[in-house]
Design a protein around this motif. Structure first.
Motif, PDB file in Angstrom:
ATOM      1  N   ILE A 195     -18.483 -29.093  14.918  1.00  0.00           N
ATOM      2  CA  ILE A 195     -18.403 -27.879  14.096  1.00  0.00           C
ATOM      3  C   ILE A 195     -17.107 -27.913  13.293  1.00  0.00           C
ATOM      4  N   GLY A 196     -17.170 -27.412  12.086  1.00  0.00           N
ATOM      5  CA  GLY A 196     -15.995 -27.427  11.205  1.00  0.00           C
ATOM      6  C   GLY A 196     -14.977 -26.381  11.612  1.00  0.00           C
ATOM      7  N   ASP A 197     -15.461 -25.305  12.189  1.00  0.00           N
ATOM      8  CA  ASP A 197     -14.605 -24.182  12.590  1.00  0.00           C
ATOM      9  C   ASP A 197     -15.408 -23.277  13.507  1.00  0.00           C
ATOM     10  N   GLY A 198     -14.701 -22.311  14.103  1.00  0.00           N
ATOM     11  CA  GLY A 198     -15.425 -21.253  14.812  1.00  0.00           C
ATOM     12  C   GLY A 198     -15.760 -21.588  16.253  1.00  0.00           C
ATOM     13  N   ASP A 199     -14.717 -21.720  17.095  1.00  0.00           N
ATOM     14  CA  ASP A 199     -15.051 -22.073  18.474  1.00  0.00           C
ATOM     15  C   ASP A 199     -15.379 -20.867  19.345  1.00  0.00           C
ATOM     16  N   VAL A 200     -15.199 -19.651  18.849  1.00  0.00           N
ATOM     17  CA  VAL A 200     -15.708 -18.505  19.623  1.00  0.00           C
ATOM     18  C   VAL A 200     -17.230 -18.611  19.661  1.00  0.00           C
ATOM     19  N   ALA A 201     -17.829 -18.846  18.497  1.00  0.00           N
ATOM     20  CA  ALA A 201     -19.290 -19.050  18.456  1.00  0.00           C
ATOM     21  C   ALA A 201     -19.665 -20.289  19.260  1.00  0.00           C
ATOM     22  N   GLY A 202     -18.874 -21.341  19.150  1.00  0.00           N
ATOM     23  CA  GLY A 202     -19.167 -22.578  19.880  1.00  0.00           C
ATOM     24  C   GLY A 202     -19.224 -22.345  21.385  1.00  0.00           C
ATOM     25  N   ILE A 203     -18.314 -21.524  21.885  1.00  0.00           N
ATOM     26  CA  ILE A 203     -18.300 -21.253  23.330  1.00  0.00           C
ATOM     27  C   ILE A 203     -19.425 -20.293  23.714  1.00  0.00           C
ATOM     28  N   ILE A 204     -19.664 -19.280  22.908  1.00  0.00           N
ATOM     29  CA  ILE A 204     -20.776 -18.370  23.228  1.00  0.00           C
ATOM     30  C   ILE A 204     -22.090 -19.159  23.259  1.00  0.00           C
ATOM     31  N   ASP A 205     -22.188 -20.156  22.409  1.00  0.00           N
ATOM     32  CA  ASP A 205     -23.418 -20.959  22.345  1.00  0.00           C
ATOM     33  C   ASP A 205     -23.767 -21.618  23.683  1.00  0.00           C
ATOM     34  N   VAL A 206     -22.763 -21.961  24.487  1.00  0.00           N
ATOM     35  CA  VAL A 206     -23.076 -22.636  25.762  1.00  0.00           C
ATOM     36  C   VAL A 206     -23.788 -21.701  26.744  1.00  0.00           C
ATOM     37  N   THR A 207     -23.718 -20.395  26.485  1.00  0.00           N
ATOM     38  CA  THR A 207     -24.317 -19.456  27.433  1.00  0.00           C
ATOM     39  C   THR A 207     -25.838 -19.402  27.295  1.00  0.00           C
ATOM     40  N   ASP A 208     -26.366 -19.979  26.233  1.00  0.00           N
ATOM     41  CA  ASP A 208     -27.824 -20.002  26.067  1.00  0.00           C
ATOM     42  C   ASP A 208     -28.263 -21.341  25.470  1.00  0.00           C
ATOM     43  N   PRO A 209     -28.171 -22.408  26.276  1.00  0.00           N
ATOM     44  CA  PRO A 209     -28.468 -23.750  25.750  1.00  0.00           C
ATOM     45  C   PRO A 209     -29.894 -23.882  25.215  1.00  0.00           C
ATOM     46  N   ASP A 210     -30.831 -23.111  25.791  1.00  0.00           N
ATOM     47  CA  ASP A 210     -32.208 -23.225  25.309  1.00  0.00           C
ATOM     48  C   ASP A 210     -32.311 -22.781  23.849  1.00  0.00           C
ATOM     49  N   ALA A 211     -31.505 -21.772  23.510  1.00  0.00           N
ATOM     50  CA  ALA A 211     -31.556 -21.269  22.137  1.00  0.00           C
ATOM     51  C   ALA A 211     -30.676 -22.086  21.196  1.00  0.00           C
ATOM     52  N   THR A 212     -29.545 -22.551  21.683  1.00  0.00           N
ATOM     53  CA  THR A 212     -28.561 -23.154  20.777  1.00  0.00           C
ATOM     54  C   THR A 212     -28.525 -24.671  20.838  1.00  0.00           C
ATOM     55  N   GLY A 213     -29.029 -25.239  21.933  1.00  0.00           N
ATOM     56  CA  GLY A 213     -28.972 -26.694  22.097  1.00  0.00           C
ATOM     57  C   GLY A 213     -27.602 -27.186  22.525  1.00  0.00           C
ATOM     58  N   ILE A 214     -26.697 -26.283  22.891  1.00  0.00           N
ATOM     59  CA  ILE A 214     -25.349 -26.695  23.290  1.00  0.00           C
ATOM     60  C   ILE A 214     -25.122 -26.400  24.776  1.00  0.00           C
ATOM     61  N   ASP A 215     -24.694 -27.428  25.512  1.00  0.00           N
ATOM     62  CA  ASP A 215     -24.514 -27.284  26.962  1.00  0.00           C
ATOM     63  C   ASP A 215     -23.068 -27.071  27.363  1.00  0.00           C
ATOM     64  N   ILE A 216     -22.156 -27.651  26.595  1.00  0.00           N
ATOM     65  CA  ILE A 216     -20.754 -27.618  27.013  1.00  0.00           C
ATOM     66  C   ILE A 216     -19.861 -27.575  25.778  1.00  0.00           C
ATOM     67  N   TYR A 217     -18.769 -26.836  25.873  1.00  0.00           N
ATOM     68  CA  TYR A 217     -17.771 -26.823  24.811  1.00  0.00           C
ATOM     69  C   TYR A 217     -16.541 -27.557  25.319  1.00  0.00           C
ATOM     70  N   LEU A 218     -15.978 -28.412  24.480  1.00  0.00           N
ATOM     71  CA  LEU A 218     -14.777 -29.171  24.863  1.00  0.00           C
ATOM     72  C   LEU A 218     -13.793 -29.231  23.699  1.00  0.00           C
ATOM     73  N   GLY A 219     -12.507 -29.214  24.007  1.00  0.00           N
ATOM     74  CA  GLY A 219     -11.501 -29.484  22.982  1.00  0.00           C
ATOM     75  C   GLY A 219     -10.503 -28.363  22.792  1.00  0.00           C
ATOM     76  N   THR A 220      -9.610 -28.578  21.818  1.00  0.00           N
ATOM     77  CA  THR A 220      -8.543 -27.605  21.598  1.00  0.00           C
ATOM     78  C   THR A 220      -8.822 -26.777  20.347  1.00  0.00           C
ATOM     79  N   GLY A 221      -8.545 -25.501  20.463  1.00  0.00           N
ATOM     80  CA  GLY A 221      -8.684 -24.563  19.340  1.00  0.00           C
ATOM     81  C   GLY A 221      -7.656 -23.464  19.537  1.00  0.00           C
ATOM     82  N   GLY A 222      -7.781 -22.397  18.797  1.00  0.00           N
ATOM     83  CA  GLY A 222      -6.786 -21.332  18.887  1.00  0.00           C
ATOM     84  C   GLY A 222      -6.802 -20.633  20.245  1.00  0.00           C
ATOM     85  N   ALA A 223      -5.602 -20.308  20.747  1.00  0.00           N
ATOM     86  CA  ALA A 223      -5.519 -19.562  22.011  1.00  0.00           C
ATOM     87  C   ALA A 223      -6.072 -18.143  21.872  1.00  0.00           C
TER      88      ALA A 223
END
Ligand code: VTB
Ligand code: MG
Ligand code: MG
Length: 332
Positions: A195-223
């Motif tokens: 993703i180019g930006d937006g890790d709040v959405a990236g992390i929320i996405d892991v809560t519904d992998p069936d809908a988003t296709g994302i299982d895990i969020y990894l890496g550094t972003g803003g505190a």
């Protein structure tokens, strides 16, 4: 007065829905700037709109995670008091436009975000990086850990999910600093969603992998974004850990000023957000979980908002159609 006290139980239920107006208004204001290449204008519109609506809430609110420190942010700065002043004392974490660049480029997943927590319960995070890891609900405690390697975490998650490693997708911010991490994740056989930006959405996405296709969020972003995501996970369930990255003496000094003593501490989402919390996010641009603001030919405006409350764990998607364009006028 604590939100959990019986006396205010009704109030905080009402606040949940009141919060929707706050992010809706910010999202509509930002959406007018979608795709116009002007991040600052989009951000400013969202900040103004969010501040106006927050000030209508019956709370004695203090911005804890905001737009910056008092001397650098004219509005919604850390320490600013918002709300009518008549109501519970609450901590507020906000990002009126999370993903200003996404909005300016009209790409997916920019959000207007706010969380309201019992006073004194949110981590005061300085604007430094945070190393983050997050997975959704339904896995045994300790399935992943920031102190393990990405390969170990992915293998452990695949096992807990009962799938092959190549069926796991990790979301990572597309940054040169993540080159090694991306290589390592791909070497396990897992897929990477950059993703180019937006890790709040990236992390929320892991809560519904069936809908988003994302299982895990990894890496550094803003505190600050880490604390907002932690608030969301306190409502949805799931597991998250974050560790501040303080690279210089001045960053350490800023963290120290915010009450942080142990700069290397690994926080769980429950340690970033220690009490009851309400969370709302409205889509600005279309995204994986939420559509953005849509304008119909008859002038109606449609918004989609995710609003949640940690105490009951209720997750609501509120799709609203607004007839009255006037209520979003910036001069109100
Ligand atoms: C991070 C991330 C945000 O901006 O803060 C990022 O948490 C900035 O990172 O979601 P860089 O310094 O690497 O550009 C966002 O992506 C958007 O605010
Ligand atoms: Mg912001
Ligand atoms: Mg942001």
């Amino acid at each position: 007065m604590a939100l959990t006290e019986a006396k205010t139980a009704g109030l905080d239920r009402i606040l949940t829905l009141e919060l929707v107006r706050v992010t809706e208004r910010a999202a509509v204001a930002a959406a007018r700037w979608r795709g116009r290449g002007d991040e600052k204008a989009a951000d400013q519109a969202a900040v103004d709109a969010m501040r106006k609506e927050l000030n209508n809430l019956a709370i004695e609110g203090t911005v804890v995670i905001g737009e910056g420190e008092r001397d650098e942010a004219p509005m919604l700065y850390i320490g600013e008091e918002v709300g009518t002043g008549y109501g519970p004392a609450v901590d507020i974490a906000l990002d009126p436009l999370e993903g200003t660049t996404i909005c300016a480029k009209n790409l997916p997943n920019s959000l207007a975000v706010v969380a309201i927590a019992e006073g004194g319960t949110l981590l005061h995070a300085p604007d430094v990086y945070m190393d983050k890891i997050a997975i959704g609900p339904g896995y045994p405690e300790g399935t992943v850990d920031l102190d393990r390697t990405p390969s170990e975490n992915i293998a452990s998650l695949a096992k807990a999910k009962g799938v092959r490693v190549n069926e796991i997708t990790a979301c990572i911010l597309d940054r040169p600093r993540h080159a090694k991490l991306i290589d390592e994740v791909r070497a396990t056989g897992a897929a990477v969603r950059l993703i180019g930006d937006g890790d709040v959405a990236g992390i929320i996405d892991v809560t519904d992998p069936d809908a988003t296709g994302i299982d895990i969020y990894l890496g550094t972003g803003g505190a600050p974004e880490g604390v907002l995501a932690a608030a969301a996970l306190c409502c949805t369930g799931g597991q998250m850990q974050g560790r501040l990255i303080t690279q210089s003496e001045s960053q350490k000094a800023r963290a120290g000023k915010m009450g942080i003593v142990d700069f290397d501490k690994k926080y769980t989402h429950h340690e970033m957000c220690r009490g009851e919390v309400l969370f709302a996010a409205t889509g600005v641009t279309d995204g994986n979980m939420l559509n953005g603001v849509h304008y119909a030919r008859d002038g109606r405006i449609t918004t989609e908002t995710l609003v949640m409350r940690s105490s009951k764990g209720t997750i609501r998607f509120i799709k609203a159609t607004h007839r009255d364009d006037e209520k979003f006028a910036t001069e109100n």
